[in-house]
Design an enzyme around this catalytic site. Structure first.
Site, mmCIF file in Angstrom:
data_model
loop_
_atom_site.group_PDB
_atom_site.id
_atom_site.type_symbol
_atom_site.label_atom_id
_atom_site.label_comp_id
_atom_site.label_asym_id
_atom_site.label_seq_id
_atom_site.Cartn_x
_atom_site.Cartn_y
_atom_site.Cartn_z
ATOM 1 N N ARG A 119 11.864 -1.323 19.181
ATOM 2 C CA ARG A 119 11.244 0.012 18.432
ATOM 3 C C ARG A 119 11.682 0.292 17.180
ATOM 4 N NH1 ARG A 119 11.824 2.248 23.877
ATOM 5 N NH2 ARG A 119 9.842 1.617 25.014
ATOM 6 N N LYS A 141 4.651 -1.335 3.953
ATOM 7 C CA LYS A 141 3.418 -1.793 4.488
ATOM 8 C C LYS A 141 3.788 -3.160 5.291
ATOM 9 C CE LYS A 141 -0.671 0.413 2.825
ATOM 10 N NZ LYS A 141 -2.111 0.296 2.145
ATOM 11 N N GLU A 183 -1.538 -8.481 -9.759
ATOM 12 C CA GLU A 183 -1.155 -7.218 -8.916
ATOM 13 C C GLU A 183 -0.342 -6.486 -10.312
ATOM 14 O OE1 GLU A 183 -1.480 -5.985 -6.132
ATOM 15 O OE2 GLU A 183 -2.417 -7.675 -4.940
ATOM 16 N N LYS A 225 4.602 1.270 -8.420
ATOM 17 C CA LYS A 225 4.558 1.694 -7.146
ATOM 18 C C LYS A 225 5.410 2.532 -6.145
ATOM 19 C CE LYS A 225 3.478 -1.108 -2.955
ATOM 20 N NZ LYS A 225 2.896 -2.447 -2.321
ATOM 21 N N GLU A 235 -0.461 6.796 3.020
ATOM 22 C CA GLU A 235 -1.908 6.454 2.455
ATOM 23 C C GLU A 235 -2.537 7.551 3.055
ATOM 24 O OE1 GLU A 235 -2.866 2.488 2.233
ATOM 25 O OE2 GLU A 235 -4.976 2.849 2.231
ATOM 26 N N ARG A 240 -2.023 6.704 -2.513
ATOM 27 C CA ARG A 240 -1.716 5.256 -2.489
ATOM 28 C C ARG A 240 -2.867 4.081 -2.157
ATOM 29 N NH1 ARG A 240 3.142 2.916 1.480
ATOM 30 N NH2 ARG A 240 2.784 0.773 1.152
ATOM 31 N N ASN A 244 -5.272 -0.366 -3.721
ATOM 32 C CA ASN A 244 -6.164 -1.190 -3.298
ATOM 33 C C ASN A 244 -7.328 -1.302 -4.115
ATOM 34 O OD1 ASN A 244 -4.704 -1.484 -0.676
ATOM 35 N ND2 ASN A 244 -5.700 0.278 0.067
ATOM 36 N N HIS A 247 -9.066 -4.776 -3.927
ATOM 37 C CA HIS A 247 -8.883 -5.162 -2.606
ATOM 38 C C HIS A 247 -10.117 -5.435 -1.374
ATOM 39 C CE1 HIS A 247 -4.838 -5.144 -3.744
ATOM 40 N NE2 HIS A 247 -4.261 -5.681 -2.591
ATOM 41 N N HIS A 251 -10.368 -8.776 -0.393
ATOM 42 C CA HIS A 251 -10.604 -9.286 1.166
ATOM 43 C C HIS A 251 -11.454 -9.928 1.694
ATOM 44 C CE1 HIS A 251 -7.057 -6.048 2.354
ATOM 45 N NE2 HIS A 251 -6.596 -7.086 1.707
ATOM 46 N N HIS A 264 -3.954 -14.355 -2.371
ATOM 47 C CA HIS A 264 -4.022 -13.256 -2.319
ATOM 48 C C HIS A 264 -4.390 -12.459 -3.699
ATOM 49 C CE1 HIS A 264 -4.272 -9.031 -1.003
ATOM 50 N NE2 HIS A 264 -3.240 -8.766 -1.817
#
Lengths: 374, 374
Positions: A119, A141, A183, A225, A235, A240, A244, A247, A251, A264
């Site tokens: 955990r 993330k 990026e 960032k 987010e 935030r 993206n 993206h 994606h 990417h």
């Protein structure tokens, strides 16, 4: 050494940026750590494994290594389980510290393993690609992919430190540098026109890995960032989500071609060009600014023509993406350069952009308007 | 209706306790939920599935059902993936709400799925076993098992509400009631001698499911747990760790016999007897109080003689457990009844207790001292 501070509800930590940080990672290991587990892949291990482990051994603590197979296609639960097997097989307890030594895949998988092992245990990010240095290693993330979507299973789990060694960029292929720079310029396009203009002026120096330019680009990217993540870790406020940019299209490219066909950053670069076109069509972005984005993506060496996946497949891939809410198709768009906003777009406008960006093989012949902004 | 409030850094939520709550679950679904996904198993689905779904359909939202195979042996990543497959296959977005309808396994797996699906979505706990009602559905601990250890992969993720319908207990086998009562008396043994004494007086009423006694026992258990979790959500101050009384021995029983041979509550009940013996040996617990614990575990119908796994295997199973830190063997012990503390114990003392509690088939012949505490 440049230090950027990240301060989120989930944790406060420094990003250390300097040449030679690989030899200093031990500075980021807490005194109460019971063992240190370096998670890496065979390529990175061959380059830096022993050096990093020698540095960590100076803590006097037990240092283990877990090598994961290399590549986005291994960003899966099965790979994650290799880490759990090693941790449990070596009786690592809740006070062990994981060290993610590698690119974005290693960082995401190791971070997620740290988020859920017992955990939650601590981890340090040691990004060895430019893309990971300016993006994925900062902000907490973490995730693995699912056959039906990228990063669908994950957690927000902040590292306790990020160690950026700018020297490692020298061993990267040019294509990976270009992907990382996508990026970098993204931060300018979203939030900082001055930085965008700086990137326009310095694109050749960045591609040539000029030390001063690269260090500044990494530090400024991490600052932007860190600032965003500090304000909106999970987010929820929409801030935030602006990171993206490119993206949703990106994606779809990655997923449609199969992860790994494009890097990417390449997909994000091309996705930014598409998002700029859509912004010009529906959000009021001046055409000249859309052209500046296309020109800069090209100047850093990323593709600007999207793969022809078929219009319906494009739409399908964009809708399963997690930026979808309540069935509505949402995008990060740029009403003006350096001021991105979350917007919805009608399906036919999206279809028009896809048709245009996949079709025009001569798009690279558009005038590359690289104007200096005062 | 009894309402117990839980307030942690990870979220604030109510526990609703009353007969007939299954028909009212829609009250816990937020207005902005995009879809509701009931996660359950075939047995519980047969008993309550349609009733719960009818109630949820009144929200006007899409209601889906995911049935997982029944049993602790399915508390695995593979089962978790069945949930992800269903969520992604049905395009559930970040605003979907999961409803965990079942016992502890359903609650743990569903909660963990909610913790990591798209990096976190909301979920409601609807526990249908006594054990889940008084323990696992409250407090946000979620997890799946790993071949090398129970609950080794998981997250802290609080539900947005817990709905406890006391009527569902009527369909449970007596053995499950006894297992649930083991966790009830645990709260008294750890933190509340008055409640422990109340349980001693009311053991027969509790086993007979007397409505008033059962409602009070659930509410008081949830209150104590909520209080502990509110103060120490992530088990960092040591307070929450006290809830693991009996669990180090208990996990060894479950793991050593194979999960499912004994019910979790049975293993915890027997583990409490062993922890009481160890407490008497090394922590100063009066022998009479150790005997009260043994007598009450027996009075609620749980086993008090541990399985003979072999001494070395016992030790081995206890050491891989996550209560281990830095290689040291730690236990929740009771220097006095109702005042549990984290303590370390020498290995030979642990071996002595194991030898005594697995060997003495006549242990149940010890005088069952059930004294009333003023």
């Amino acid at each position: 050494m440049t230090i950027v501070d990240v301060n989120t509800p989930g944790g406060r930590y420094p990003i250390h940026i300097a040449a030679g940080r690989l030899d200093k990672i031990a500075e980021s290991i807490p005194a109460d750590a019971t063992s240190i587990v370096v998670v890496t892949n065979p390529v990175v291990a061959g380059l830096y494994g022993e050096r990093v482990e020698r540095s960590l051994a100076a803590t006097g603590k037990r240092v283990l290594r877990v090598e994961l197979p290399d590549g986005e296609q291994y960003k899966t639960w099965e790979t994650l389980n290799l880490i759990f097997d090693a941790l449990l097989g070596n009786r690592c307890d809740r006070r062990c510290v994981l060290v993610a030594l590698g690119g974005g895949v290693i960082g995401d998988v190791t971070g997620f393993a740290a988020a859920v092992y017992m955990r939650g245990v601590r981890f340090v990010q040691v990004p060895t690609t430019l893309l990971a240095q300016v993006d994925s290693s900062v902000g907490g993330k973490t995730a693995v992919n699912h056959p039906l979507g990228k990063n669908m299973v994950g957690a927000f789990h902040q590292p306790i430190a990020v160690e950026v060694d700018t020297d490692v960029l020298k061993t990267l292929p040019a294509r990976e540098i270009s992907a990382g720079l996508a990026e970098v310029i993204k931060y300018g396009a979203i939030l900082d026109t001055e930085f965008f203009a700086w990137c326009e002026r310095n694109a050749p120096a960045l591609r040539a890995l000029d030390p001063e330019a690269v260090t500044y680009a990494i530090a400024r990217s991490c600052e932007i960032k860190a600032d965003v993540v500090s304000q909106d870790e999970r987010e929820t406020t929409g801030l935030r989500a602006l990171l993206n940019l490119g993206h949703t299209f990106g994606h779809a490219i990655e997923s449609g071609l199969g992860y790994g066909a494009w890097l990417h950053g390449e997909a994000v670069g091309c996705g930014m060009v598409q998002a700029a076109e859509l912004s010009a069509d529906v959000a009021g972005l001046p055409l000249a600014d859309a052209q500046r984005i296309r020109a800069l993506v090209e100047a850093i060496g990323c593709p600007t023509v999207a793969p022809d996946l078929g219009a319906d497949r494009w739409l399908d891939l964009m809708q399963v993406d997690k930026k979808t809410e309540g069935g509505e198709l949402r995008f990060v768009l740029m009403p003006s350069l350096g001021a991105a906003k979350m917007r919805t777009a009608p399906e036919d406008a999206v279809r028009a952009v896809i048709a245009r960006t996949v079709r025009i093989e001569d798009s690279t012949a558009l005038p590359a308007v690289v104007t200096e902004v005062a």
